[in-house]
Design a protein around this motif. Structure first.
Motif, PDB file in Angstrom:
ATOM      1  N   GLU A   1      -1.137  -0.974 -10.389  1.00  0.00           N
ATOM      2  CA  GLU A   1      -1.608  -0.090  -9.323  1.00  0.00           C
ATOM      3  C   GLU A   1      -3.128  -0.141  -9.299  1.00  0.00           C
ATOM      4  O   GLU A   1      -3.770   0.106 -10.308  1.00  0.00           O
TER       5      GLU A   1
ATOM      6  N   THR B   1       0.948   5.675  -0.317  1.00  0.00           N
ATOM      7  CA  THR B   1       0.223   6.946  -0.345  1.00  0.00           C
ATOM      8  C   THR B   1       1.148   8.100  -0.715  1.00  0.00           C
ATOM      9  O   THR B   1       0.663   9.191  -0.989  1.00  0.00           O
TER      10      THR B   1
ATOM     11  N   VAL C   1      -3.069   3.651  -2.805  1.00  0.00           N
ATOM     12  CA  VAL C   1      -3.170   2.674  -3.883  1.00  0.00           C
ATOM     13  C   VAL C   1      -2.445   1.408  -3.453  1.00  0.00           C
ATOM     14  O   VAL C   1      -1.551   1.443  -2.617  1.00  0.00           O
ATOM     15  N   CYS C   2      -2.837   0.299  -4.018  1.00  0.00           N
ATOM     16  CA  CYS C   2      -2.138  -0.966  -3.819  1.00  0.00           C
ATOM     17  C   CYS C   2      -1.257  -1.197  -5.038  1.00  0.00           C
ATOM     18  O   CYS C   2      -1.745  -1.213  -6.163  1.00  0.00           O
TER      19      CYS C   2
ATOM     20  N   GLY D   1      -7.373   1.845 -11.792  1.00  0.00           N
ATOM     21  CA  GLY D   1      -5.983   1.466 -11.620  1.00  0.00           C
ATOM     22  C   GLY D   1      -5.218   1.653 -12.912  1.00  0.00           C
ATOM     23  O   GLY D   1      -5.748   2.170 -13.889  1.00  0.00           O
TER      24      GLY D   1
ATOM     25  N   LYS E   1      -9.134  -4.896 -11.737  1.00  0.00           N
ATOM     26  CA  LYS E   1      -9.899  -3.657 -11.579  1.00  0.00           C
ATOM     27  C   LYS E   1     -11.397  -3.934 -11.626  1.00  0.00           C
ATOM     28  O   LYS E   1     -12.167  -3.365 -10.846  1.00  0.00           O
TER      29      LYS E   1
ATOM     30  N   ARG F   1       0.772  10.983  -3.698  1.00  0.00           N
ATOM     31  CA  ARG F   1      -0.567  10.816  -4.254  1.00  0.00           C
ATOM     32  C   ARG F   1      -1.602  11.652  -3.500  1.00  0.00           C
ATOM     33  O   ARG F   1      -2.772  11.314  -3.483  1.00  0.00           O
TER      34      ARG F   1
ATOM     35  N   ARG G   1       0.856  -1.190   0.000  1.00  0.00           N
ATOM     36  CA  ARG G   1       0.000   0.000   0.000  1.00  0.00           C
ATOM     37  C   ARG G   1       0.887   1.232   0.000  1.00  0.00           C
ATOM     38  O   ARG G   1       1.804   1.334   0.809  1.00  0.00           O
TER      39      ARG G   1
ATOM     40  N   LYS H   1      -4.054   9.897  -1.117  1.00  0.00           N
ATOM     41  CA  LYS H   1      -4.885   8.816  -1.663  1.00  0.00           C
ATOM     42  C   LYS H   1      -4.056   7.531  -1.701  1.00  0.00           C
ATOM     43  O   LYS H   1      -2.934   7.520  -2.185  1.00  0.00           O
TER      44      LYS H   1
ATOM     45  N   GLN I   1      -6.488   1.358  -7.215  1.00  0.00           N
ATOM     46  CA  GLN I   1      -6.881   2.433  -6.305  1.00  0.00           C
ATOM     47  C   GLN I   1      -7.577   1.878  -5.075  1.00  0.00           C
ATOM     48  O   GLN I   1      -8.366   0.938  -5.164  1.00  0.00           O
TER      49      GLN I   1
ATOM     50  N   ASP J   1      -7.532   0.693  -0.720  1.00  0.00           N
ATOM     51  CA  ASP J   1      -6.863  -0.322   0.085  1.00  0.00           C
ATOM     52  C   ASP J   1      -7.648  -1.623  -0.019  1.00  0.00           C
ATOM     53  O   ASP J   1      -8.548  -1.895   0.764  1.00  0.00           O
TER      54      ASP J   1
ATOM     55  N   CYS K   1     -12.900  -0.818  -8.996  1.00  0.00           N
ATOM     56  CA  CYS K   1     -12.189   0.457  -8.854  1.00  0.00           C
ATOM     57  C   CYS K   1     -11.247   0.642 -10.041  1.00  0.00           C
ATOM     58  O   CYS K   1     -11.130  -0.223 -10.895  1.00  0.00           O
TER      59      CYS K   1
END
Length: 106
Positions: free
Chosen positions: A81, A37, A45-46, A73, A66, A40, A35, A43, A83, A85, A71
Motif C-alpha cells: 500500500e 479510498t 492509497v494505491c 506506505g 516508498k 480510509r 486506487r 484518503k 499513500q 494517487d 511518500c
C-alpha cells in the motif's frame, strides 16, 4: 489444560514458533495497481497486488517504492500500500524492474 501453545517460560523467556512464514495467494504474473479510498476516511492509497516473491523481497520492494515516490506506505496481507494517487509513477517504476503491470479499477 488448553490447546494453546506455550509462549513464555520462566526458564527460557519468550518462546517463539519456528514457523514464521506468511501465507499469501499466488500471483498470476501480472501486477495490479488499484486506487482505494474505502475505510480510509477519504484518503486514497494505491494497493499493489499479484507479486510472486517472498516476504523479505516484498518488504525491500515496498521500501524502494516508498522512497522513489516520496511518500509512506505499508505491506499488508501480501500487498503493498502506497499513500496517495501515484499509479502512473508506480507503473513505470515496476515496469523498469521487469514486472508486467496493469492499472486495475477506477
Amino acid at each position: 489444560m488448553s490447546d494453546n501453545p506455550l509462549v513464555y517460560s520462566t526458564d527460557k523467556g519468550r518462546i517463539r514458533s519456528n514457523e514464521t512464514f506468511v501465507l499469501r495467494p499466488k500471483g498470476d504474473g501480472i501486477i495490479r495497481i488499484q486506487r482505494q479510498t474505502s475505510g480510509r476516511k477519504g484518503k486514497g492509497v494505491c494497493v499493489i497486488t499479484g507479486f510472486d516473491i517472498d516476504h523479505t523481497q516484498l518488504l525491500q520492494l515496498a521500501a524502494e517504492l516508498k522512497k522513489r515516490c516520496g511518500c509512506g506506505g505499508a505491506v499488508k496481507d501480501g500487498a503493498i500500500e502506497i499513500q496517495g494517487d501515484k499509479r502512473d509513477l508506480l507503473k513505470s517504476l515496476l515496469e523498469d524492474k521487469g514486472f508486467k503491470v496493469k492499472l486495475a479499477g477506477g
